[in-house]
Design an enzyme around this catalytic site. Structure first.
Site, PDB file in Angstrom:
ATOM      1  N   LYS A  56       0.847  -1.205   0.000  1.00 64.51           N
ATOM      2  CA  LYS A  56       0.000   0.000   0.000  1.00 64.51           C
ATOM      3  C   LYS A  56       0.879   1.251   0.000  1.00 64.51           C
ATOM      4  O   LYS A  56       0.580   2.224  -0.691  1.00 64.51           O
ATOM      5  CB  LYS A  56      -0.948  -0.035   1.206  1.00 64.51           C
ATOM      6  N   GLN A 100      -4.325  -1.762   9.796  1.00 66.45           N
ATOM      7  CA  GLN A 100      -4.196  -3.071   9.150  1.00 66.45           C
ATOM      8  C   GLN A 100      -4.837  -4.158  10.017  1.00 66.45           C
ATOM      9  O   GLN A 100      -4.532  -4.289  11.195  1.00 66.45           O
ATOM     10  CB  GLN A 100      -2.711  -3.375   8.879  1.00 66.45           C
ATOM     11  N   ASP A 123     -10.582   3.171   4.117  1.00 62.33           N
ATOM     12  CA  ASP A 123     -10.626   1.713   3.976  1.00 62.33           C
ATOM     13  C   ASP A 123     -12.033   1.182   4.296  1.00 62.33           C
ATOM     14  O   ASP A 123     -12.262  -0.029   4.281  1.00 62.33           O
ATOM     15  CB  ASP A 123      -9.591   1.081   4.920  1.00 62.33           C
TER      16      ASP A 123
END
Ligand code: NAP
Length: 285
Positions: A56, A100, A123
C-alpha cells in the site's frame, strides 16, 4: 463454452493509478506542493500484514501520496492504539487512515476501527461507514468489496436480478460485499462456517464471491455453467484464493485470476479513496 473473460484487476488497477497521478498532481499544484498523507497503522510484526502495508505504501509513492507507516508493538493496549488514531484524526495533512487487520487479540478491533473519523475512513471499516454504505449513501466503502464492484462495473456486468452468493461474512469483506451487490439489485445469499449444503447454494449462483481464506475450497463441480467467479481469498503460501480456478475457471463466464484480480483492485481503491478524501478537503473535485 467460449473462453471465459478474465477480470483483469491488475490491468484496471494500473489504469486507475495513471489517472490518480494526475489528480494528486492537481492537488499539489493548488496547494503549494502540500503532499497528502495516507497513514497506515501496523500493530505487531505479522509478516503477511507487513507485506500488505508495504504494498500500500509503494502504491502511495507511485501516485504521489505520502505513505506514513506507524508500527506499534504487539503488546499495545486498545487505549494506546486509540490515542494514535486520535492524533491522526487531528492531523490536517492526513487524509486517510488505515488500520491493518487483524490486530492482536487483546485489542478491541471494532472500537479502534470506529475511532477513525468518517471522512478519513478510506478503507471503509467504521460501523458508521458500513451503515451509510448499506443505506446507499455516498461514503468510502470497504476497499476490497469496493474494488470488486469497480471490476464488475468495468466489465459491464449487470448484477440486477442475478443470484449472488457471498461465501464469508466478515465485517471488512463478506458483509459489505453482500450489501454492495444488493445495492446493485442482485439477489444475495451470504454463507458462512455454519452454512449447510454450501455446494448446492453455490451451484445456484450466477455470481460467486469467495471471501473465506481457505485455499481452493470451492471446486469445479460446485460452479454453474456460465457463472461469474470473484475470488477475494488469498493464501500467501500457495498464492491462490478460495476458488479452485483449475476446475472452476473453464465453467465460468468470467473470473478473477489469483493473483492479479481482487488484490490489486483493493489497493487501487484504497488509494483512490484517499485521493478523493484529499480532493474533498481542498474542494478540488
Ligand atoms: P475472516 O474474518 O477470517 O472471515 C472468514 C469468513 O469465512 C467468516 O465469515 C467465516 O464464517 C467464513 N468461513 C470459514 N470457513 C468456512 C467454510 N468452511 N464455509 C463457509 N464459510 C466459511 O477473513 P477475511 O478477513 O474476511 O478474509 C477472507 C479472505 O480474504 C482471506 O483469504 C484474506 O486474505 C482475503 N482478503 C483479501 C483481500 C484482498 O485485498 N484481496 C482483502 C481482505 C481479505 P464464520 O463467520 O461463521 O466464522
Amino acid at each position: 463454452m467460449a473462453n471465459p473473460v478474465i477480470l483483469d484487476g491488475k490491468k484496471l488497477a494500473a489504469e486507475m493509478e495513471e489517472e490518480l497521478k494526475v489528480r494528486v498532481q492537481r492537488i499539489k499544484d493548488k496547494n503549494g506542493n502540500v503532499v497528502p498523507v495516507l497513514a497506515t497503522i501496523l500493530v505487531g510484526d505479522d509478516p503477511a500484514s507487513a507485506t500488505y502495508v508495504k504494498m500500500k505504501g509503494n502504491a502511495c509513492l507511485r501516485v504521489g501520496l505520502e505513505p506514513r507507516k506507524i508500527v506499534l508493538p504487539h503488546t499495545i493496549s486498545t487505549q494506546e492504539l486509540i490515542d494514535v488514531i486520535d492524533k491522526l484524526n487531528g492531523d490536517k495533512n492526513v487524509f486517510g487512515i488505515l488500520l491493518q487487520h487483524p490486530v492482536p487479540r487483546q485489542i478491541d478491533e471494532r472500537l479502534a476501527f470506529d475511532r477513525i473519523s468518517l471522512e478519513k475512513d478510506v478503507d471503509g471499516v467504521t460501523s458508521l461507514g458500513f451503515g451509510k454504505m448499506s443505506m446507499g449513501e455516498k461514503v468510502f466503502g470497504s476497499a476490497t468489496p469496493s474494488g470488486i464492484m469497480k471490476l464488475i462495473e468495468h466489465y459491464k456486468i449487470d448484477c440486477a436480478g442475478k443470484n449472488a452468493v457471498v461465501v464469508g461474512r466478515s465485517a471488512i469483506l463478506g458483509k459489505p460485499a453482500a450489501m454492495m451487490l444488493l445495492n446493485k439489485n442482485a439477489t444475495v445469499t451470504i454463507c458462512h462456517s455454519q452454512t449447510k449444503n454450501l455446494d448446492e447454494i453455490i451451484r445456484s449462483a450466477d455470481i460467486v464471491v469467495g471471501a473465506v481464506g481457505k485455499p481452493k475450497m470451492i471446486r469445479g463441480e460446485w460452479i454453474a455453467d456460465g457463472a461469474i467467479i470473484i475470488d477475494a481469498g488469498f493464501n500467501p503460501e500457495q498464492k491462490c484464493g478460495d476458488i479452485d480456478l483449475q476446475t472452476c475457471a473453464s465453467r465460468s463466464f468470467a473470473y478473477t485470476p489469483v493473483p492479479g484480480g481482487v488484490g490489486p483492485m483493493t489497493i487501487a481503491t484504497l488509494i483512490e479513496q484517499s485521493v478523493i478524501s484529499a480532493q474533498k478537503f481542498w474542494q478540488i473535485l
